[in-house]
Write an enzyme that holds these catalytic residues in place. Structure first.
Site, mmCIF file in Angstrom:
data_model
loop_
_atom_site.group_PDB
_atom_site.id
_atom_site.type_symbol
_atom_site.label_atom_id
_atom_site.label_comp_id
_atom_site.label_asym_id
_atom_site.label_seq_id
_atom_site.Cartn_x
_atom_site.Cartn_y
_atom_site.Cartn_z
ATOM 1 N N CYS A 93 0.833 -1.201 0.000
ATOM 2 C CA CYS A 93 0.000 0.000 0.000
ATOM 3 C C CYS A 93 0.876 1.264 0.000
ATOM 4 C CB CYS A 93 -1.002 -0.023 1.158
ATOM 5 S SG CYS A 93 -2.351 1.180 0.947
ATOM 6 N N HIS A 207 -3.815 -4.465 -0.797
ATOM 7 C CA HIS A 207 -3.468 -5.184 0.428
ATOM 8 C C HIS A 207 -3.592 -6.684 0.182
ATOM 9 C CE1 HIS A 207 -3.260 -1.890 3.407
ATOM 10 N NE2 HIS A 207 -4.116 -1.287 2.601
ATOM 11 N N GLU A 209 -2.885 -9.039 2.192
ATOM 12 C CA GLU A 209 -3.362 -9.678 3.424
ATOM 13 C C GLU A 209 -4.865 -9.545 3.601
ATOM 14 O OE1 GLU A 209 -2.672 -5.425 4.731
ATOM 15 O OE2 GLU A 209 -1.886 -6.821 3.222
#
Length: 227
Positions: A93, A207, A209
């Site tokens: 990011c 992102h 994750e």
């Protein structure tokens, strides 16, 4: 691989440091990396960050704040030293954004780490932030997107890099010294850089994750490359 007695030899889990420079809640990144096979430490310790198999540079919020936070723990020096030694770094990011030369937010220009030329600017979209799932246009030969180039990833950002400014590295005699990095694009109001793979330095605007199975596979691809 087998041991001398014929039993399988377990591979060592790569050691990954998530650099703790005060950029919000990064526990989800730690957990995601652990799930795909890494031993993970969240720390600002420079020795640990320098010695790990892989370093993750997270970032949420403002470009200037993240850049200052990194410099506050001398993360800029760690990144530079690791890359000089060919040691892998992954930005996420705003951790991607600060790898560029500069960011412009609300008319204020801030200095990035300068690993790549280019400017982070507000996306020219009717609705910002760009929040939600989006497809990407990954180039052939991508390691990060191996097997997942057609998947969707989760973005949360209002700013991005809309022009790639690094060309092939050509010698004076015209022969190619080094090819330009592999750049993955996405679109929200305009095309913007969604990911970069540049030797030991990789980064994603989205992102991983928070990107479900596709994001987990991307992190697995990166962690596997550390072995």
């Amino acid at each position: 691989m087998s041991s001398t007695n014929g039993a399988p030899r377990h591979q060592r889990r790569p050691r990954v440091v998530v650099l703790d420079h005060g950029s919000g809640n990064v526990r989800s990144a730690v957990r995601a990396l652990e799930r795909v096979g890494a031993d993970v430490e969240l720390t600002a310790d420079r020795r640990a960050a320098q010695g790990a198999d892989g370093l993750v540079v997270p970032g949420v919020g403002a470009f200037e704040t993240v850049a200052k936070g990194l410099r506050g723990v001398r993360g800029d020096e760690v990144v530079d030293r690791r890359l000089a030694g060919g040691r892998p770094v992954l930005g996420i990011c705003v951790g991607l954004q600060v790898m560029f030369a500069r960011g412009v937010e609300h008319g204020v220009e801030s200095e990035g780490l300068g690993e790549w030329p280019g400017t982070v600017e507000r996306l020219p979209a009717a609705v910002v932030p760009h929040m939600g799932w989006n497809t990407v246009d990954a180039p052939q030969g991508s390691v990060l997107f191996d097997g997942i180039a057609d998947e969707r990833f989760y973005f949360v950002h209002s700013y991005g890099v809309q022009r790639w400014e690094m060309d092939d590295d050509v010698r004076e005699d015209g022969t190619l010294r080094r090819r330009r990095p592999l750049v993955t694009w996405a679109e929200h109001g305009a095309r913007f850089v969604a990911a970069v793979e540049n030797g030991p330095l990789s980064a994603t605007q989205f992102h991983p994750e928070k990107s479900g199975d596709a994001g987990a596979q991307l992190l697995r691809n990166w962690v596997t490359s550390l072995r």
